[in-house]
Design an enzyme around this catalytic site. Sequence first.
Site, PDB file in Angstrom:
ATOM      1  N   ASN A 797       0.743  -1.254   0.000  1.00 24.55           N
ATOM      2  CA  ASN A 797       0.000   0.000   0.000  1.00 24.55           C
ATOM      3  C   ASN A 797       0.775   1.308   0.000  1.00 24.55           C
ATOM      4  O   ASN A 797       0.198   2.352  -0.270  1.00 24.55           O
ATOM      5  CB  ASN A 797      -0.914   0.035   1.221  1.00 24.55           C
ATOM      6  CG  ASN A 797      -1.888  -1.106   1.246  1.00 24.55           C
ATOM      7  OD1 ASN A 797      -2.699  -1.268   0.343  1.00 24.55           O
ATOM      8  ND2 ASN A 797      -1.809  -1.932   2.266  1.00 24.55           N
ATOM      9  N   TYR A 798       2.019   1.267   0.367  1.00 21.46           N
ATOM     10  CA  TYR A 798       2.713   2.542   0.531  1.00 21.46           C
ATOM     11  C   TYR A 798       3.937   2.764  -0.329  1.00 21.46           C
ATOM     12  O   TYR A 798       4.389   3.895  -0.468  1.00 21.46           O
ATOM     13  CB  TYR A 798       3.140   2.690   1.988  1.00 21.46           C
ATOM     14  CG  TYR A 798       1.983   2.968   2.899  1.00 21.46           C
ATOM     15  CD1 TYR A 798       1.414   4.237   2.933  1.00 21.46           C
ATOM     16  CD2 TYR A 798       1.442   1.985   3.694  1.00 21.46           C
ATOM     17  CE1 TYR A 798       0.348   4.508   3.761  1.00 21.46           C
ATOM     18  CE2 TYR A 798       0.361   2.238   4.524  1.00 21.46           C
ATOM     19  CZ  TYR A 798      -0.182   3.502   4.555  1.00 21.46           C
ATOM     20  OH  TYR A 798      -1.247   3.771   5.367  1.00 21.46           O
ATOM     21  N   LEU A 799       4.516   1.701  -0.807  1.00 23.42           N
ATOM     22  CA  LEU A 799       5.756   1.888  -1.535  1.00 23.42           C
ATOM     23  C   LEU A 799       5.501   1.931  -3.029  1.00 23.42           C
ATOM     24  O   LEU A 799       4.986   0.976  -3.607  1.00 23.42           O
ATOM     25  CB  LEU A 799       6.716   0.751  -1.183  1.00 23.42           C
ATOM     26  CG  LEU A 799       7.036   0.695   0.312  1.00 23.42           C
ATOM     27  CD1 LEU A 799       7.897  -0.504   0.635  1.00 23.42           C
ATOM     28  CD2 LEU A 799       7.736   1.986   0.752  1.00 23.42           C
TER      29      LEU A 799
END
Length: 839
Positions: A797-799
């Site tokens: 979800n974030y990278l």
Amino acid sequence: MAYQNNINPNLSEDDEEPLVFKRSAASKQNQSNTDTKKLSSQRYDGQPRRVSDVHSSNGVNSSVQKGKMAPSTKASPGKSPTAIPKELSEQNKAISIKEENIPIEHPAEDNSDSDDEKPINSRLKAKINNVKKEDSDDEDDKPLSTRVNKSNVGTSGCKPSDAKERKPLVQKNGSSTIDKGKSSSLVSGKRPLDKANHAEQSAIKKPKIADSSTSIKSKQVSAKTELKADDDDMTLSQRMKKATSANKSSLTKKTVTKVSSSSIQKKIQKGKKTDKFSKYSKSTRQGPSSNDGQKKWTTLEHNGVIFPPPYKPHGVKMLYNGKPVNLTPEQEEVATMYAVMIDTEYVQKKTFRDNFWNDWRKLLGKNHVIQKLDACDFKPIYDWYQKEKEKKKQMSTEEKKAVKEEKLKQEEKYMWAVVDGVKEKVGNFRVEPPGLFRGRGEHPKSGKLKRRISPSEVTINIGKDAEVPECPIPGERWKEVRHDNTVTWLAFWNDPINPKEFKYVFLAASSALKGQSDKEKYEKARKLKDYIGDIRAAYTRDFTSRDPAKRQIAVATYLIDKLALRAGNEKDDDEADTVGCCTLKVENVKAIPPNSLEFNFLGKDSIRYENTVEVEPAVYKEIKKFQEGKKDSDDLFDKLDTSKLNAHLKELMPGLTAKVFRTYNASITLDNELYQETAEGDVLKKKVFYDTANKKVAIICNHQRAVSKSHESQMDKLKEKLSDLQSVLKELKTDLDRARNGKPPLKDADGKQKRNLTPEALQKKIADANKKIDKLKLDMQTKDDMKTIALGTSKINYLDPRITVAWCKRHEVPIEKIFQKALLAKFAWAMDVDPDFRF
DNA sequence: TCGATCACTTAGAACTGTGCTG
DNA sequence: CAGCACAGTTCTAAGTGATCGA
């Protein structure tokens, strides 16, 4: 520099000084630390945290907002002969997505947006070099192999080395932002209405409410066609233009697919003139900004959802006061739900038991023999269930396979949808089965019965011209059928636990629709790089504003920026008591002189956030002021909530919200880490290096997992192994000494005489043993360090996957080593990134 | 302006598959 | 070949944030 914390916001870029991030026990547990397992360990100590350096290059600002303006639309399948040629970049090929029957392919992703923002030159270059243009056709024609394999991942030349050079990355990318956007007039609204010129459409959005218009079965004819056509044209041309101009064109990465489901296939065929077209069509989809307003798709076909099978009573009798009790199937079903959980922690909680009892009791009726939960013995049912599980496990491989296939056969038609002519996987096509609600932490509703959902509660969303899926349960019908193309859900029903909320059925993460929005998310986060300098300067200024509300916003923004805290929306009383930045309570933050703050609160999923960090003196001072005269349970930021905060952020950068900081923080951290000297060596070593970077991000984001039940015993085993190795080593040393003195080795543990070895041979053995010991120690350390850290969440979800893909290319690491299959599909849009991509 | 609603992303646990080890 | 650790997938809860509508 001894890390001083100061995180000066305005830090100039190079300052990336890590803030000292002291995290002590990050425990995963909720309040009551009673639970043993949860107690966490301490790791994390002192991990320095870097606040990334981000400099904003003079702010270029592009106002480009993701797509809101362009009216374009997608072409309808079938038309669009044009099909922008897609190019496959070599990189693409690198990925070997093997067969997989998934179609992937996503339409042309437009990289558009983002691409546009990125330096065209570089992209072009890359493309030019690597790309192969496919002309025509379909990928089917082309050998898969070409598209896919060849992993030349690495190659690229770009040497990472000069970090320096790259640093300016920001500039690089940033500047490139080109203003294209400026223009865009701004963003406007996404209200559906706006866009919809057509009355018809306008009606759409509201439907949330009721939308009578659509009733089942109506196969309407509608003007839609016309609409569509228009749109299509537009789109196409638009896209083409854009594509051309940018040269970068197209994009599409397709992955071919072999679809299997016949039914869908048929549909596809039907729907589009030819397969080819269909493929092409994809490439035209949604332009970058195409969101004409809100339109998310033009045609949508799917087969609805599948319901869990009806309950099959097992007849096993539980005991009440030691005596078997008769239960009706309905009562038994719920008893079974509880019975199978008796060895879980849920059942230890009073709330869970009370809620369960309340709901079960309603089914039992007032006069039932069973009058209290305490006297119930669910063991017979539990045992029965375990036996069933065991039986299943014992099945032969063939039997298992057969069962699996059977299941697949039944479900296959539900697994796919056709969106604008492209076959896409559906995410959760199974309606959630009944069960006991497993709320996290101290959820007030934990243990409540989550009833079975019937088709009459399910609303279907599907294209107007598509066939409405047949209701799978004979004699029943859908609650409603809508044709709302401003949303992406295929179906929803109300959550039985919280009737005001919905459960949606969406496409899978690998779909173009999701991919597109994922990409937009990362582009927005990247854009923050260009603004972050100003934003930091602004909040620093506001620490001393005369307006207390402003000071609160400033401090909150600072915390979100520095610590990657979540925004913290208000919560109802019937939810677990957790907080985010805006909802922090006085008791959650302790000021520790001279200027540190100790955070301790339960965040999302009741995961504890514990961290002590040095902050700007001004922040420290303000926090103390905000706490003055308040009770522990009062809001720290009493003049603030997420909407005010986000409204403020939006003034600083279009589209900016609190969550963007988390994405930004995570991705830029990874990017920086991966540009540090990468360990050379084999792939495994490189992977460790990558995981270390990933771990930093996970720590920043506080992504935790429960320590596995067997962790302790596993560690014990390893310790044992270690001590065995150590004694072997010791023995070897003894033997070596003896050998040097011309004596034979001692007998082994079993009393047998060992072989006579030369000192050299023994030395070699010793060296090997030492190596093994070191490795084992390291593994143990790693294992223990990682026992509560979850790497997956940030990866998913974030990278920004482009950071990872680029790193893999630079270091010749096959991308599959980092992204498992599902992620490869999800991140298909990122695979052709330049090796020197910087976030 | 604000609470309610809606849509969608983010999250850890639970479950399943797989490959290794003894 | 069973039993395991671990990786990978599925499941669904729990967030965020935009919009609606009074």
